[in-house]
Each structure stands twice: as C-alpha cells, then as structure tokens.
Write an enzyme that holds these catalytic residues in place. Structure first.
Site, mmCIF file in Angstrom:
data_model
loop_
_atom_site.group_PDB
_atom_site.id
_atom_site.type_symbol
_atom_site.label_atom_id
_atom_site.label_comp_id
_atom_site.label_asym_id
_atom_site.label_seq_id
_atom_site.Cartn_x
_atom_site.Cartn_y
_atom_site.Cartn_z
ATOM 1 N N GLY A 1 -15.461 3.248 4.218
ATOM 2 C CA GLY A 1 -13.974 3.816 3.523
ATOM 3 C C GLY A 1 -13.165 3.460 2.582
ATOM 4 O O GLY A 1 -12.285 3.666 2.062
ATOM 5 N N GLN A 2 -13.786 2.811 1.483
ATOM 6 C CA GLN A 2 -13.379 2.568 0.285
ATOM 7 C C GLN A 2 -13.242 3.664 -0.481
ATOM 8 O O GLN A 2 -14.211 4.719 -0.968
ATOM 9 C CB GLN A 2 -14.558 1.435 -0.108
ATOM 10 C CG GLN A 2 -14.111 0.729 -2.385
ATOM 11 C CD GLN A 2 -14.775 -0.119 -2.947
ATOM 12 O OE1 GLN A 2 -16.153 -0.237 -2.478
ATOM 13 N NE2 GLN A 2 -14.557 -0.523 -3.481
ATOM 14 N N SER A 3 -11.577 3.985 -1.511
ATOM 15 C CA SER A 3 -11.713 4.300 -1.837
ATOM 16 C C SER A 3 -10.875 3.966 -3.396
ATOM 17 O O SER A 3 -10.850 5.003 -4.350
ATOM 18 C CB SER A 3 -10.492 5.871 -1.232
ATOM 19 O OG SER A 3 -9.310 4.897 -1.476
ATOM 20 N N HIS B 1 -10.248 -5.341 -3.090
ATOM 21 C CA HIS B 1 -9.066 -5.586 -2.879
ATOM 22 C C HIS B 1 -9.012 -6.047 -1.021
ATOM 23 O O HIS B 1 -9.770 -5.621 -0.603
ATOM 24 C CB HIS B 1 -8.529 -4.012 -2.935
ATOM 25 C CG HIS B 1 -8.344 -2.965 -2.191
ATOM 26 N ND1 HIS B 1 -9.518 -2.391 -2.820
ATOM 27 C CD2 HIS B 1 -8.677 -2.242 -0.943
ATOM 28 C CE1 HIS B 1 -9.993 -0.785 -2.047
ATOM 29 N NE2 HIS B 1 -9.272 -1.458 -1.271
ATOM 30 N N ASP C 1 0.902 -1.691 0.471
ATOM 31 C CA ASP C 1 -0.303 -0.040 0.278
ATOM 32 C C ASP C 1 0.676 1.597 0.177
ATOM 33 O O ASP C 1 1.490 1.360 0.795
ATOM 34 C CB ASP C 1 -0.823 0.001 1.224
ATOM 35 C CG ASP C 1 -2.458 0.752 1.222
ATOM 36 O OD1 ASP C 1 -3.339 0.778 1.015
ATOM 37 O OD2 ASP C 1 -1.779 2.108 0.743
ATOM 38 N N ILE C 2 0.258 1.937 -0.898
ATOM 39 C CA ILE C 2 1.035 3.631 -1.202
ATOM 40 C C ILE C 2 1.553 4.649 0.038
ATOM 41 O O ILE C 2 2.309 5.214 0.691
ATOM 42 C CB ILE C 2 0.657 3.739 -2.161
ATOM 43 C CG1 ILE C 2 1.408 5.230 -2.734
ATOM 44 C CG2 ILE C 2 -0.612 5.106 -1.466
ATOM 45 C CD1 ILE C 2 1.678 5.525 -4.239
ATOM 46 N N HIS D 1 -7.042 -5.772 2.313
ATOM 47 C CA HIS D 1 -5.579 -5.183 3.229
ATOM 48 C C HIS D 1 -5.679 -6.225 3.991
ATOM 49 O O HIS D 1 -6.373 -6.663 4.577
ATOM 50 C CB HIS D 1 -5.916 -3.878 4.087
ATOM 51 C CG HIS D 1 -6.458 -2.772 3.345
ATOM 52 N ND1 HIS D 1 -5.995 -1.313 2.949
ATOM 53 C CD2 HIS D 1 -7.772 -2.365 2.229
ATOM 54 C CE1 HIS D 1 -6.692 -0.487 2.454
ATOM 55 N NE2 HIS D 1 -8.235 -0.957 1.916
ATOM 56 N N ASN E 1 -13.277 -2.853 2.889
ATOM 57 C CA ASN E 1 -13.939 -1.751 2.803
ATOM 58 C C ASN E 1 -14.591 -1.522 1.679
ATOM 59 O O ASN E 1 -14.470 -1.829 0.380
ATOM 60 C CB ASN E 1 -13.587 -0.473 2.463
ATOM 61 C CG ASN E 1 -12.393 -0.500 4.038
ATOM 62 O OD1 ASN E 1 -12.426 -1.337 5.261
ATOM 63 N ND2 ASN E 1 -10.976 0.098 3.931
#
Ligand code: AMP
Length: 112
Positions: free
Chosen positions: A91-93, A98, A30-31, A100, A85
C-alpha cells in the site's frame, strides 16, 4: 529528490499542515486522515522506504521514533499505531520513507 512529493513538501513547494520540524525530520497531518489523529513523520533526507535503510542512514529512524514518542506525549495520546508501508502490494503510494501515526479510534488486527 526533484520529483518526490514529500521532498517538495519539506522544501515548502507544496503546502502541508506542519506538526513538527527539526533538522532531521518533518511531521505533518495526512491529507486523507484514517483516524482522528493521523500524521506522517518523514526524514528530510530522501530514503525511498524502509527497504532503503542501512548503516549509513539508520540513525534518522531512531530519531523519528523519539519524535513520535515526544509528539504523542505532548498531545496526550497514550495509545496509537505506527505504520510504514513498503512497496505497492503493502500500500505504499509515496516513495519517500514515512511513518503514519494513527490514534483516536479503536483499531483492529490484522490490518487490511
Ligand atoms: P502510503 O500510502 O503509505 O505511501 O502513505 C502516503 C500517505 O500520504 C497517504 O496516507 C496520503 O493520504 C498522504 N498524502 C499524499 N499526499 C499528501 C499531501 N499533499 N499532504 C499530506 N499527506 C499526503
């Protein structure tokens, strides 16, 4: 899917720190890590979220969990959290399914 960030990462059009890849899924760091270990595992096929899983595509989810078990074992991680999410309020952006994988620090419950 043309306009999807994670589809572009899979295609190599956007750089990522690859952790693992096979024919069905891709894993990368994750960035903006929220724990000492924080990587994402995504299906190569575009599925918008858990809400888009049905009988036609659910096999990839079992596969992703096998991959998560394998990668964490290989990294010597015995305790970790897997989060997905779904939707804006949760909170899904990024609208590409995906998971986490977070580890390496104490975690609280319930999540914020
Ligand atoms: P979510 O907010 O649950 O949809 O998770 C999306 C995750 O993607 C966030 O944790 C972001 O930090 C991460 N992310 C966004 N862009 C990138 C990128 N280019 N490379 C790696 N991770 C990313």
């Amino acid at each position: 899917m043309a306009d999807c960030l994670f589809c572009k990462i899979i295609a190599g059009e956007i750089p990522s720190a690859k952790v693992y890849e096979d024919e069905l899924c891709y894993a990368f760091n994750d960035i903006a890590p929220q724990a000492p270990t924080h990587f994402l595992v995504i299906p190569k096929a575009h599925i918008p979220s858990v809400a888009g899983i049905d009988g036609s595509n659910s096999a990839v989810v079992a596969h992703i969990f096998e991959v998560i078990a394998k990668l964490t074992k290989e990294q010597g991680i015995a305790s970790y959290r897997v989060v997905s999410n779904i939707g804006e309020q949760a909170g899904q952006s990024v609208p590409h399914l995906h998971f986490h994988v977070l580890a390496g620090r104490d975690m609280t419950w319930p999540p914020g």
